[in-house]
Motif scaffolding. Structure first.
Motif, PDB file in Angstrom:
ATOM      1  N   GLY A 132      30.121  63.145  34.319  1.00  0.00           N
ATOM      2  CA  GLY A 132      30.692  63.833  35.469  1.00  0.00           C
ATOM      3  C   GLY A 132      30.366  65.312  35.511  1.00  0.00           C
ATOM      4  O   GLY A 132      30.890  66.044  36.358  1.00  0.00           O
ATOM      5  N   LEU A 133      29.513  65.781  34.606  1.00  0.00           N
ATOM      6  CA  LEU A 133      29.117  67.190  34.571  1.00  0.00           C
ATOM      7  C   LEU A 133      27.846  67.399  35.391  1.00  0.00           C
ATOM      8  O   LEU A 133      27.066  66.465  35.623  1.00  0.00           O
ATOM      9  N   ILE A 134      27.641  68.652  35.833  1.00  0.00           N
ATOM     10  CA  ILE A 134      26.459  68.962  36.629  1.00  0.00           C
ATOM     11  C   ILE A 134      25.199  68.754  35.797  1.00  0.00           C
ATOM     12  O   ILE A 134      25.079  69.270  34.686  1.00  0.00           O
ATOM     13  N   ASP A 135      24.257  68.013  36.353  1.00  0.00           N
ATOM     14  CA  ASP A 135      22.979  67.739  35.685  1.00  0.00           C
ATOM     15  C   ASP A 135      21.989  68.817  36.132  1.00  0.00           C
ATOM     16  O   ASP A 135      21.290  68.675  37.149  1.00  0.00           O
ATOM     17  N   HIS A 136      21.931  69.925  35.385  1.00  0.00           N
ATOM     18  CA  HIS A 136      21.118  71.073  35.788  1.00  0.00           C
ATOM     19  C   HIS A 136      19.627  70.753  35.793  1.00  0.00           C
ATOM     20  O   HIS A 136      18.889  71.254  36.664  1.00  0.00           O
ATOM     21  N   ASP A 137      19.170  69.949  34.849  1.00  0.00           N
ATOM     22  CA  ASP A 137      17.747  69.601  34.817  1.00  0.00           C
ATOM     23  C   ASP A 137      17.350  68.816  36.065  1.00  0.00           C
ATOM     24  O   ASP A 137      16.304  69.070  36.679  1.00  0.00           O
ATOM     25  N   ARG A 138      18.182  67.862  36.426  1.00  0.00           N
ATOM     26  CA  ARG A 138      17.889  67.068  37.630  1.00  0.00           C
ATOM     27  C   ARG A 138      17.964  67.943  38.882  1.00  0.00           C
ATOM     28  O   ARG A 138      17.138  67.805  39.796  1.00  0.00           O
ATOM     29  N   MET A 139      18.942  68.839  38.936  1.00  0.00           N
ATOM     30  CA  MET A 139      19.092  69.727  40.088  1.00  0.00           C
ATOM     31  C   MET A 139      17.872  70.646  40.222  1.00  0.00           C
ATOM     32  O   MET A 139      17.379  70.895  41.324  1.00  0.00           O
ATOM     33  N   ARG A 140      17.381  71.114  39.080  1.00  0.00           N
ATOM     34  CA  ARG A 140      16.194  71.960  39.102  1.00  0.00           C
ATOM     35  C   ARG A 140      14.986  71.166  39.610  1.00  0.00           C
ATOM     36  O   ARG A 140      14.187  71.657  40.420  1.00  0.00           O
ATOM     37  N   GLY A 141      14.854  69.915  39.152  1.00  0.00           N
ATOM     38  CA  GLY A 141      13.752  69.064  39.599  1.00  0.00           C
ATOM     39  C   GLY A 141      13.822  68.796  41.093  1.00  0.00           C
ATOM     40  O   GLY A 141      12.787  68.778  41.787  1.00  0.00           O
ATOM     41  N   MET A 142      15.023  68.583  41.628  1.00  0.00           N
ATOM     42  CA  MET A 142      15.202  68.372  43.059  1.00  0.00           C
ATOM     43  C   MET A 142      14.768  69.609  43.841  1.00  0.00           C
ATOM     44  O   MET A 142      14.156  69.511  44.911  1.00  0.00           O
ATOM     45  N   THR A 143      15.082  70.796  43.287  1.00  0.00           N
ATOM     46  CA  THR A 143      14.706  72.048  43.946  1.00  0.00           C
ATOM     47  C   THR A 143      13.190  72.234  43.954  1.00  0.00           C
ATOM     48  O   THR A 143      12.608  72.626  44.973  1.00  0.00           O
ATOM     49  N   VAL A 144      12.549  71.946  42.820  1.00  0.00           N
ATOM     50  CA  VAL A 144      11.095  72.063  42.739  1.00  0.00           C
ATOM     51  C   VAL A 144      10.426  71.128  43.747  1.00  0.00           C
ATOM     52  O   VAL A 144       9.476  71.525  44.454  1.00  0.00           O
ATOM     53  N   GLU A 145      10.915  69.904  43.827  1.00  0.00           N
ATOM     54  CA  GLU A 145      10.356  68.933  44.775  1.00  0.00           C
ATOM     55  C   GLU A 145      10.524  69.427  46.215  1.00  0.00           C
ATOM     56  O   GLU A 145       9.602  69.329  47.043  1.00  0.00           O
ATOM     57  N   LEU A 146      11.703  69.986  46.528  1.00  0.00           N
ATOM     58  CA  LEU A 146      11.969  70.519  47.866  1.00  0.00           C
ATOM     59  C   LEU A 146      11.043  71.690  48.182  1.00  0.00           C
ATOM     60  O   LEU A 146      10.463  71.773  49.279  1.00  0.00           O
ATOM     61  N   PHE A 147      10.876  72.579  47.217  1.00  0.00           N
ATOM     62  CA  PHE A 147      10.000  73.741  47.410  1.00  0.00           C
ATOM     63  C   PHE A 147       8.546  73.322  47.601  1.00  0.00           C
ATOM     64  O   PHE A 147       7.811  73.938  48.378  1.00  0.00           O
ATOM     65  N   ARG A 149       7.502  70.611  49.001  1.00  0.00           N
ATOM     66  CA  ARG A 149       7.388  70.114  50.381  1.00  0.00           C
ATOM     67  C   ARG A 149       7.229  71.246  51.378  1.00  0.00           C
ATOM     68  O   ARG A 149       6.511  71.127  52.365  1.00  0.00           O
ATOM     69  N   LEU A 150       7.909  72.370  51.109  1.00  0.00           N
ATOM     70  CA  LEU A 150       7.928  73.501  52.045  1.00  0.00           C
ATOM     71  C   LEU A 150       6.930  74.593  51.684  1.00  0.00           C
ATOM     72  O   LEU A 150       6.877  75.621  52.364  1.00  0.00           O
ATOM     73  N   ASN A 151       6.176  74.383  50.622  1.00  0.00           N
ATOM     74  CA  ASN A 151       5.212  75.400  50.159  1.00  0.00           C
ATOM     75  C   ASN A 151       5.913  76.728  49.869  1.00  0.00           C
ATOM     76  O   ASN A 151       5.438  77.810  50.231  1.00  0.00           O
ATOM     77  N   ILE A 152       7.060  76.649  49.211  1.00  0.00           N
ATOM     78  CA  ILE A 152       7.819  77.833  48.809  1.00  0.00           C
ATOM     79  C   ILE A 152       7.607  78.051  47.323  1.00  0.00           C
ATOM     80  O   ILE A 152       7.768  77.133  46.514  1.00  0.00           O
ATOM     81  N   ARG A 153       7.231  79.266  46.956  1.00  0.00           N
ATOM     82  CA  ARG A 153       6.960  79.589  45.551  1.00  0.00           C
ATOM     83  C   ARG A 153       8.066  80.499  45.012  1.00  0.00           C
ATOM     84  O   ARG A 153       7.944  81.721  45.024  1.00  0.00           O
ATOM     85  N   LEU A 154       9.148  79.879  44.573  1.00  0.00           N
ATOM     86  CA  LEU A 154      10.279  80.622  44.018  1.00  0.00           C
ATOM     87  C   LEU A 154      10.743  79.951  42.728  1.00  0.00           C
ATOM     88  O   LEU A 154      10.627  78.728  42.577  1.00  0.00           O
ATOM     89  N   ASN A 155      11.309  80.748  41.825  1.00  0.00           N
ATOM     90  CA  ASN A 155      11.877  80.221  40.584  1.00  0.00           C
ATOM     91  C   ASN A 155      13.261  79.652  40.871  1.00  0.00           C
ATOM     92  O   ASN A 155      14.167  80.383  41.255  1.00  0.00           O
ATOM     93  N   PRO A 156      13.460  78.348  40.689  1.00  0.00           N
ATOM     94  CA  PRO A 156      14.775  77.744  40.963  1.00  0.00           C
ATOM     95  C   PRO A 156      15.901  78.344  40.130  1.00  0.00           C
ATOM     96  O   PRO A 156      17.082  78.268  40.524  1.00  0.00           O
ATOM     97  N   ASP A 157      15.553  78.959  38.984  1.00  0.00           N
ATOM     98  CA  ASP A 157      16.576  79.515  38.093  1.00  0.00           C
ATOM     99  C   ASP A 157      16.853  80.994  38.358  1.00  0.00           C
ATOM    100  O   ASP A 157      17.693  81.596  37.679  1.00  0.00           O
ATOM    101  N   ALA A 158      16.146  81.594  39.318  1.00  0.00           N
ATOM    102  CA  ALA A 158      16.352  83.016  39.613  1.00  0.00           C
ATOM    103  C   ALA A 158      17.715  83.231  40.262  1.00  0.00           C
ATOM    104  O   ALA A 158      18.177  82.406  41.060  1.00  0.00           O
ATOM    105  N   GLU A 159      18.358  84.327  39.911  1.00  0.00           N
ATOM    106  CA  GLU A 159      19.631  84.664  40.535  1.00  0.00           C
ATOM    107  C   GLU A 159      19.360  85.244  41.922  1.00  0.00           C
ATOM    108  O   GLU A 159      18.429  86.025  42.117  1.00  0.00           O
ATOM    109  N   ILE A 160      20.171  84.869  42.896  1.00  0.00           N
ATOM    110  CA  ILE A 160      19.958  85.281  44.284  1.00  0.00           C
ATOM    111  C   ILE A 160      19.902  86.811  44.411  1.00  0.00           C
ATOM    112  O   ILE A 160      19.107  87.348  45.183  1.00  0.00           O
ATOM    113  N   SER A 161      20.714  87.510  43.637  1.00  0.00           N
ATOM    114  CA  SER A 161      20.770  88.975  43.743  1.00  0.00           C
ATOM    115  C   SER A 161      19.447  89.641  43.412  1.00  0.00           C
ATOM    116  O   SER A 161      19.219  90.795  43.782  1.00  0.00           O
TER     117      SER A 161
END
Length: 515
Positions: A132-147, A149-161
Motif C-alpha cells: 500500500g506504499l507509493i511505488d516510486h520506481d514505477r511512478m518514475r517509469g510512468m513519467t519517463v514513458e509519458l515524457f 510520448r511528448l518529446n519532453i526532456r526533463l528529469n522526473p526526480d527534479a524538484e519543481i522549484s
C-alpha cells in the motif's frame, strides 16, 4: 467576411472511437453565469471538434476565463449545459471534470514547488506496491514513458522549484495528458516563455491534435492564432460573437470582432519634445546577474529594454527601484546621486515600478480594488490639516480605474475576482496615483487583449507628453519598436547596444540580443 459565416467541418482522422460518437467532443449550450453586479456569461456557446485547436479570443473581461472555469468544474453555470461527446454532464468539481476527460492548464501554474516532477504529475493517483506504499520506481517509469510520448526532456526526480517557467509548463501539459483527456484547455500558455520554447510547445500541441484531442487555446497573440489554431471563437462583454475558420479571416477582422470597433493604431507614439536627462544609471551591477549597465533617460522619453528571456532586463529594473540593491554603480536623478536601498526610497524619489508578475509581486489578492490602488501612495499629497483626505484619494482612484476601463461592479470588488487584464489595469492605476516622474514598466501588456493594449500604449504616450521619463521592458519586439524613442538591448547581463528609434528594427535588435 460575413458574421454569419458557417465553420466548415474539420477532418477528424486519428480521433478516438469514444470521441467519434459525436461531431463535437465539447459543447457549451446557452450557458449563463452571474456574479454580484456582473453578468459574466450571457447565454454563450462553444463547440470544439476532436482533433482540432480552437482559439478563444476576446478582450479582458469578455468572459473567457469564466467559461473555462465552468468547463473545468470550478464554477457551476446558472443555466445552460455542458456536453461531452454529445452527452450532457454535470461537472461539480475540477476532479470530476478531469475524470470526465477535461484538463486545464492555468496561466498561473498550479504545481507543488517542494515536490518532484513525478510526484506532481501523479498526485492522488500514485501507483502503490503490495504494502500500500507509493511505488516510486514505477511512478518514475510512468513519467519517463509519458515524457517520451511528448518529446519532453526533463528529469522526473527534479524538484519543481528548480525548473524554469517553460519547463514547469511542460510538467503541467504532461500532467493534463496523463488523464487521457479528450479536452485540453490552455490559458495563455506562451505568456512567459521564449520563442524556442514556444516552437517546442507547438510541436506538442500538433501531436496532441493528431491523437484526436480537442484543444481550447486562449491567447491574445494574433500570430499564434494563425499559426496553431484551426478555428476560433470570439467573446465580447460576456456574449458569444461568432466562430470562424482561421484561414477565412484577417487580423483586422478578428480585432474588430473582439473590440466592436476599429483599432486604427496599435502603437500611438506621440512625437514629444525630449527634455533634460532625468535619470542616469552609471556602471550599475548586481553580482552574478548583470554588469556595468549605463544609460540616461530624459524627460518625455520612452526607453525600451529589449533582450531574450534571461538577459537581465527585469533585474536591472528591480535594482533601480531598490527591490534588489546594486552591488556597485551609481544612480542619479536630475544630476544628483541618490541612494536607493528599498522601494520606499524609490517612491520618495518619484519612481514607480510595474512588476512583470502581477500575481506574485503585484496584486494583494485578498484586498479590494480600492486598497490595491492606494497601497503605493505616500499620503503626503493627500493630507489636509494633518488628516488624510480619504474622499479625494478615493475619488482619484475611481477616476483612474474608469479612465483605464477596469471592468468591475465597484471599487470594493476583491481584486482576485478580476480577469488578469483588469488586474493589470488596477496595478497601472496604483502607480499613476503616485504621480511619478520616472515610470518603469516591466511587461505592461502581458496577458492584455488587443483593445486594452492600444489604450495602455496611448496612456504611456500621454505620460511621456507630460514629461514623465519611461523605461519599458517588453518581450514583444513590435511593442518595443513601436513605442520607444531609443532601445537598449541586453544579452546575458550586459548592455550590447543602444539604438535610436530610426535605426532600430527587428534585425538590428535581435542581432544585439543574441550577440
Amino acid at each position: 467576411m460575413s458574421s454569419a459565416a458557417v465553420v466548415e467541418a474539420m477532418p477528424t482522422s486519428g480521433v478516438s472511437p469514444q470521441a467519434q460518437s459525436s461531431e463535437y467532443v465539447l459543447e457549451v449550450v446557452d450557458v449563463r453565469k452571474e456574479f454580484p453586479g456582473v453578468l459574466a456569461l450571457d447565454n454563450v456557446q462553444l463547440k470544439i471538434r476532436p482533433g482540432t485547436v480552437h482559439a478563444l479570443m476576446g478582450e479582458n473581461g469578455a468572459g473567457k476565463s469564466t467559461l473555462m472555469k465552468v468547463i473545468a468544474g470550478i464554477y457551476q453555470p446558472d443555466q445552460g449545459e455542458v456536453r461531452l461527446r454529445g452527452e450532457p454532464v454535470t461537472l461539480e468539481t475540477p476532479l470530476k471534470a478531469q475524470e470526465s476527460g477535461v484538463a486545464m492548464i492555468h496561466q498561473e501554474l498550479l504545481l507543488m514547488n517542494s515536490m518532484t516532477v513525478s510526484e506532481n504529475i501523479w498526485i492522488r493517483r500514485e501507483p502503490r506496491n503490495s504494502f500500500g506504499l507509493i511505488d516510486h520506481d514505477r511512478m518514475r517509469g510512468m513519467t519517463v514513458e509519458l515524457f517520451d510520448r511528448l518529446n519532453i526532456r526533463l528529469n522526473p526526480d527534479a524538484e519543481i522549484s528548480t525548473l524554469s517557467v517553460a519547463n514547469r509548463q511542460m510538467v503541467e501539459i504532461a500532467k493534463a495528458v496523463s488523464f487521457n483527456s479528450d479536452v485540453l484547455i490552455m490559458d495563455e500558455p506562451t505568456s512567459a516563455i521564449t520563442e524556442t520554447e514556444v516552437a517546442h510547445l507547438f510541436e506538442i500541441i500538433r501531436d496532441l491534435r493528431k491523437r484526436g484531442i480537442g484543444i481550447v487555446y486562449i491567447t491574445h497573440k494574433m500570430n499564434e492564432l494563425f499559426e496553431i489554431a484551426d478555428e476560433f471563437s470570439v467573446f465580447r462583454d460576456g456574449k458569444y460573437i461568432g466562430t470562424h475558420l482561421s484561414s477565412e479571416v484577417t487580423r483586422d477582422d478578428i480585432i474588430k470582432m473582439m473590440v466592436g470597433r476599429e483599432v486604427s493604431q496599435m502603437f500611438p507614439k506621440e512625437e514629444v519634445e525630449i527634455g533634460d536627462v532625468l535619470l542616469s544609471v552609471k556602471n550599475l551591477s548586481l553580482e552574478g546577474v548583470f554588469h556595468d549597465i549605463s544609460f540616461d533617460v530624459r524627460k518625455g522619453e520612452i526607453l525600451g529594454l529589449a533582450g531574450l528571456v534571461g538577459a537581465g532586463r527585469s533585474n536591472v529594473a528591480e535594482t533601480i527601484f531598490g527591490v534588489t540593491p546594486a552591488t556597485s554603480g551609481q544612480i542619479f536623478i536630475e544630476g544628483e546621486e541618490v541612494n536607493i536601498k528599498n522601494p520606499h526610497d524609490a517612491i520618495r524619489q518619484g519612481m514607480a515600478f510595474l512588476t512583470e508578475d502581477r500575481k506574485e509581486t503585484g496584486c494583494f489578492l485578498p484586498l479590494d480594488i480600492q486598497e490595491n490602488v492606494q497601497s503605493a501612495v505616500l499620503h503626503d499629497n493627500y493630507v489636509n490639516n494633518g488628516f488624510v483626505d480619504h474622499a479625494a484619494l478615493e475619488k482619484e482612484s475611481a477616476e483612474l480605474c474608469k479612465k483605464l476601463r477596469v471592468k468591475t461592479p465597484s471599487m470594493h470588488e476583491v481584486i482576485e475576482n478580476l480577469s488578469g487584464g483588469n488586474q493589470q489595469k488596477v496595478l497601472i492605476a496604483r502607480w499613476l496615483l503616485t504621480h511619478p516622474r520616472i515610470l518603469i514598466l516591466d511587461e505592461p501588456t502581458r496577458g492584455i487583449d488587443v483593445g486594452a493594449k492600444s489604450e495602455i500604449h496611448a496612456l504611456i504616450s500621454q505620460l511621456a507628453h507630460k514629461g514623465v521619463a519611461v523605461i519599458m521592458i517588453s518581450s514583444e519586439l513590435p511593442e518595443v519598436l513601436g513605442m520607444s524613442d531609443r532601445v537598449l538591448v541586453m544579452h546575458e547581463g550586459r548592455c550590447t547596444g543602444i539604438l535610436d528609434r530610426d535605426e532600430a528594427d527587428q534585425v538590428s535588435v535581435m542581432s544585439l540580443a543574441a550577440k
